[in-house]
Design an enzyme around this catalytic site. Structure first.
Site, PDB file in Angstrom:
ATOM      1  N   ASP A 104       0.063   2.330   4.491  1.00  0.00           N
ATOM      2  CA  ASP A 104       0.919   1.148   4.425  1.00  0.00           C
ATOM      3  C   ASP A 104       1.916   1.068   5.568  1.00  0.00           C
ATOM      4  OD1 ASP A 104      -0.330   0.485   1.967  1.00  0.00           O
ATOM      5  OD2 ASP A 104       0.907   2.018   1.021  1.00  0.00           O
ATOM      6  N   LYS A 116      -0.749  -1.363   9.514  1.00  0.00           N
ATOM      7  CA  LYS A 116      -1.853  -1.299  10.482  1.00  0.00           C
ATOM      8  C   LYS A 116      -2.515  -2.656  10.688  1.00  0.00           C
ATOM      9  CE  LYS A 116      -3.581   2.035   7.910  1.00  0.00           C
ATOM     10  NZ  LYS A 116      -2.467   2.520   7.086  1.00  0.00           N
ATOM     11  N   GLY A 170      -5.593  -1.594   1.802  1.00  0.00           N
ATOM     12  CA  GLY A 170      -5.196  -2.990   1.704  1.00  0.00           C
ATOM     13  C   GLY A 170      -4.437  -3.331   2.969  1.00  0.00           C
ATOM     14  N   HIS A 171      -5.083  -4.019   3.878  1.00  0.00           N
ATOM     15  CA  HIS A 171      -4.435  -4.358   5.151  1.00  0.00           C
ATOM     16  C   HIS A 171      -3.990  -5.816   5.095  1.00  0.00           C
ATOM     17  CE1 HIS A 171      -6.552  -0.813   7.351  1.00  0.00           C
ATOM     18  NE2 HIS A 171      -5.707  -0.436   6.407  1.00  0.00           N
ATOM     19  N   GLN A 228      -5.495   4.130   5.092  1.00  0.00           N
ATOM     20  CA  GLN A 228      -4.587   5.121   4.503  1.00  0.00           C
ATOM     21  C   GLN A 228      -3.702   5.700   5.619  1.00  0.00           C
ATOM     22  OE1 GLN A 228      -8.188   5.570   3.365  1.00  0.00           O
ATOM     23  NE2 GLN A 228      -7.495   3.934   2.058  1.00  0.00           N
TER      24      GLN A 228
END
Ligand code: IMP
Ligand code: MG
Length: 421
Positions: A12, A15, A39-40, A221
């Site tokens: 988080d 990225k 989750g980007h 991650q």
């Protein structure tokens, strides 16, 4: 050459936004590990989009996107992601490629993830429960199914064989979710995936690299969640550091160029496990509120604390980071003082090294204090405009980590990015 971009903390780090920015100068964006636990978050045409398995280059029409062999794929989640993107980028399918060798997440992998976590009680990892761990277990245990298998006429047979094995394993648990409801959507999604571009991606990449195309490997991650070097066992199940690029995409180490390492100006962690600089107080609560620190995948509130330079120096070393990127610097606008951990007292002894048994030793961070800055950096459009105290903070971080900062993100907007070179 293939450049790498990865998170240096517990994920988080922001990225998605940075890949989206850098993608303008790359031809191919490739994911090399992880799966829909990622989750980007990106803001495109004013709309928030969360990418899970598809690389963050998808919004640039010149970029090809590869889901590499090191990734684990949940067909249902991938199909949903594609369907969410189609209205925004109708050409998404023409630019999306999937490695034959990427492993498949089965409904029973998700069931095993949930049942195993539930059985751990207090010791739970805080998994996203997407089936990631059980899927990688089958990969290393040599039982897994790969994306290529969905093209095989024996797919159903292979699926049944593995599922039978999982059912035996599930018998040892009390709390097993009703996974059978996930089966039909799984087969429907596999049918859909058959029509996508499933390729021998190591040859495909090699050819493009020989043509001089530029590839950016996008990590998911963070380095402190790496299966080997993270805070084991509170980690994810893949190699999130730069080394993961070689086996997650099938490229040789000699082809790796720049390594962009991303850190927040503070630190967060979602899920359980050690977090030496965690703040269980009003300051931590304030960081969570100002930084909007809630998980993109699970919505869980993230644990917050000060930046940890001891951990960062370790992860910069592991991946050979050549360019640092600091994100969410604007979140610190209203804090005074601002702290950075520069050493640990581990079981009474001061050290600059990350103890291998971080889970079992008692750690007290040694902090260096910085005065808060007197004007918000969120409104600055160049690094030179930022307050002197902020620039002092940045040079301290550079010196400590022996790495130059390339970008500073000072807001969620696509244009809120300060370039420093
Ligand atoms: P899993 O990979 O879903 O099993 O989760 C293992 C640990 O990694 C848990 O602490 C998760 O919260 C954490 N984790 C997994 N993926 C992400 C991510 O993309 N961002 C932040 N934490 C993650
Ligand atoms: Mg995330």
């Amino acid at each position: 050459m293939i450049d790498v971009l990865l998170g240096l903390q517990w994920g988080d780090e922001g990225k998605g936004k940075i890949v989206d920015y850098l993608a303008a100068s790359y031809n191919i964006i490739a994911r090399f590990q992880g799966g829909p636990n990622a989750g980007h978050t990106l803001y495109v045409d004013g709309k928030k989009v969360v990418l899970r398995t598809i690389p963050s280059g998808v919004f640039h029409s010149h970029c090809l996107n590869l889901i590499g062999n090191g990734v684990v794929i949940d067909p249902v989640s991938l199909q949903q992601e594609i369907e969410q993107l189609l209205p925004l980028r109708p050409d998404v399918l023409q630019r999306l490629f999937i490695a034959h060798r990427a492993h498949l997440i089965l409904p029973t992998h998700r069931a095993l993830d949930a049942a195993s976590e539930a059985s751990k009680g207090e010791d739970k990892i805080g998994s996203t429960l997407k089936g990631i761990g059980p899927c990688y277990m089958d990969k290393t245990g040599r039982n897994g199914l790969r994306i290529g298998d969905i093209l095989s006429k024996d797919f159903r047979k292979k699926y049944d064989k593995l599922t039978q094995k999982h059912l035996q394993m599930l018998r040892q648990y009390d709390a097993v979710p009703d996974w059978e409801q996930w089966e039909q959507p799984f087969f429907d999604a596999c049918e859909y995936l058959r029509s996508l571009q499933i390729i021998n991606s190591e040859y495909w990449l090699d050819k493009l690299l020989k043509q001089g195309k530029k590839v950016l490997a996008e990590g998911a991650q963070g380095s402190m969640l790496d299966i080997d070097y993270g805070t084991y066992p509170f980690v994810t199940s893949s190699n999130t550091i730069a080394a993961g690029v070689c086996n997650g995409l099938g490229v040789a180490p000699s082809r790796i160029g720049e390594v962009y390492g991303i850190t927040k100006a503070y630190c967060t962690r979602v899920g359980s496990g050690p977090f030496p600089t965690e703040l269980d107080d009003a300051t931590g609560e304030e960081l969570r509120k100002v930084g909007n620190e809630f998980g993109a995948v699970t919505g869980r509130s993230r644990r917050c604390g000060w930046i940890d330079l001891v951990a960062l120096k370790y992860t910069v070393m592991l991946s050979g980071v050549t360019k640092l990127i600091i994100t969410k610097a604007d979140v610190l606008d209203n804090f005074n003082p601002i702290k950075a951990a520069v050493a640990y007292i581990a079981d009474g002894t001061e050290t600059n090294e990350l103890p291998y048994d971080l889970c079992d030793v008692s750690i007290t961070p040694v902090y260096k204090n910085f005065p808060g800055w007197d004007k918000p950096i969120s409104t600055c459009s160049t690094f030179d405009e930022t307050p002197q105290v902020f620039r002092d903070y940045c040079s301290f971080v550079e010196q400590y980590l022996e790495t130059k900062i390339a970008f500073i993100s000072n807001g969620t907007g696509r244009d809120q990015l300060l370039t420093i070179f």
